[in-house]
Design a protein around this motif. Structure first.
Motif, mmCIF file in Angstrom:
data_model
loop_
_atom_site.group_PDB
_atom_site.id
_atom_site.type_symbol
_atom_site.label_atom_id
_atom_site.label_comp_id
_atom_site.label_asym_id
_atom_site.label_seq_id
_atom_site.Cartn_x
_atom_site.Cartn_y
_atom_site.Cartn_z
ATOM 1 N N THR A 25 47.636 42.995 47.848
ATOM 2 C CA THR A 25 46.897 43.723 49.144
ATOM 3 C C THR A 25 47.692 43.122 50.274
ATOM 4 O OG1 THR A 25 44.872 43.697 47.980
ATOM 5 C CG2 THR A 25 44.771 43.911 50.352
ATOM 6 N N PRO A 26 48.339 44.188 51.160
ATOM 7 C CA PRO A 26 48.932 43.331 52.230
ATOM 8 C C PRO A 26 48.060 43.024 53.389
ATOM 9 C CG PRO A 26 48.694 45.852 52.473
ATOM 10 C CD PRO A 26 48.223 45.367 50.966
ATOM 11 N N GLU A 46 52.324 41.594 56.458
ATOM 12 C CA GLU A 46 52.842 42.487 55.534
ATOM 13 C C GLU A 46 52.832 44.023 55.821
ATOM 14 O OE1 GLU A 46 52.473 40.998 51.349
ATOM 15 O OE2 GLU A 46 51.022 39.650 52.326
ATOM 16 N N HIS A 47 53.607 44.620 55.329
ATOM 17 C CA HIS A 47 53.574 46.201 55.404
ATOM 18 C C HIS A 47 53.969 46.782 54.144
ATOM 19 C CE1 HIS A 47 52.672 45.858 59.717
ATOM 20 N NE2 HIS A 47 53.568 44.768 59.792
ATOM 21 N N GLY A 48 53.716 48.096 54.087
ATOM 22 C CA GLY A 48 54.243 48.934 52.893
ATOM 23 C C GLY A 48 54.901 49.808 53.331
ATOM 24 N N TYR A 108 51.580 56.135 50.719
ATOM 25 C CA TYR A 108 51.686 55.015 51.186
ATOM 26 C C TYR A 108 51.930 53.966 50.059
ATOM 27 C CZ TYR A 108 51.534 50.927 54.719
ATOM 28 O OH TYR A 108 51.956 49.784 54.962
ATOM 29 N N THR A 161 52.322 49.808 48.846
ATOM 30 C CA THR A 161 52.267 48.526 49.148
ATOM 31 C C THR A 161 53.020 47.679 47.896
ATOM 32 O OG1 THR A 161 50.118 48.117 48.299
ATOM 33 C CG2 THR A 161 50.647 48.714 50.591
#
Length: 117
Positions: free
Chosen positions: A59-60, A64-66, A52, A54
Motif C-alpha cells: 500500500t503506497p 510512494e506513487h503508483g 492505476y 501500485t
C-alpha cells in the motif's frame, strides 16, 4: 501482454469515457474510446482501458506513487503513462470532480527511458 515503449515524448491520445468503480477500489478502471491519437499503434475508435497500479503487495505511503497504465482492451499491449488528465469533469457551481461521468481525457505515454516496468 506486450509492453510498448514509445520514443516520442510528445505523444498523446484522447479518450472519451469514464472511471468505473469506487476511488479506493483496486479494480477501478477507466474505459473509453479513442477520439484522437498521435500514435500509429492506436487508431480512432479503438477501446482502451486505464488502471492505476501500485507496487505489488504494498500500500503506497505518502512518499510512494503508483503508475497509470493504459492498455488495448483485454490488456494485450500496455503503455505506462506520464499523465492522465481531464479538465471537463468539474461542472460550474460544483465542488470537486465527477470522474464517473463520461468526458474526454488526455493520456501522455512515458518516454521509454522513464518507464520502469
Amino acid at each position: 501482454m506486450t509492453q510498448v515503449h514509445l520514443g516520442l515524448t510528445s505523444s498523446m491520445i484522447e479518450l472519451r469515457g469514464a472511471w468505473r468503480g469506487g476511488v479506493y477500489d483496486p479494480e477501478r478502471t477507466f474505459e473509453g474510446a479513442v477520439t484522437a491519437s498521435s500514435l500509429p499503434e492506436v487508431g480512432v475508435g479503438e477501446r482502451l482501458e486505464v488502471r492505476y497500479q501500485t507496487p505489488a503487495g504494498r500500500t503506497p505511503g505518502a512518499a510512494e506513487h503508483g503508475t497509470y497504465v493504459m492498455s488495448l482492451h483485454e490488456g494485450r499491449v500496455t503503455w505506462p503513462l506520464m499523465s492522465f488528465t481531464c479538465h471537463a469533469t468539474a461542472g460550474a457551481g460544483r465542488e470537486g470532480n465527477d470522474d464517473t461521468a463520461e468526458a474526454t481525457w488526455q493520456a501522455v505515454p512515458l518516454p521509454p527511458e522513464e518507464a520502469n516496468f
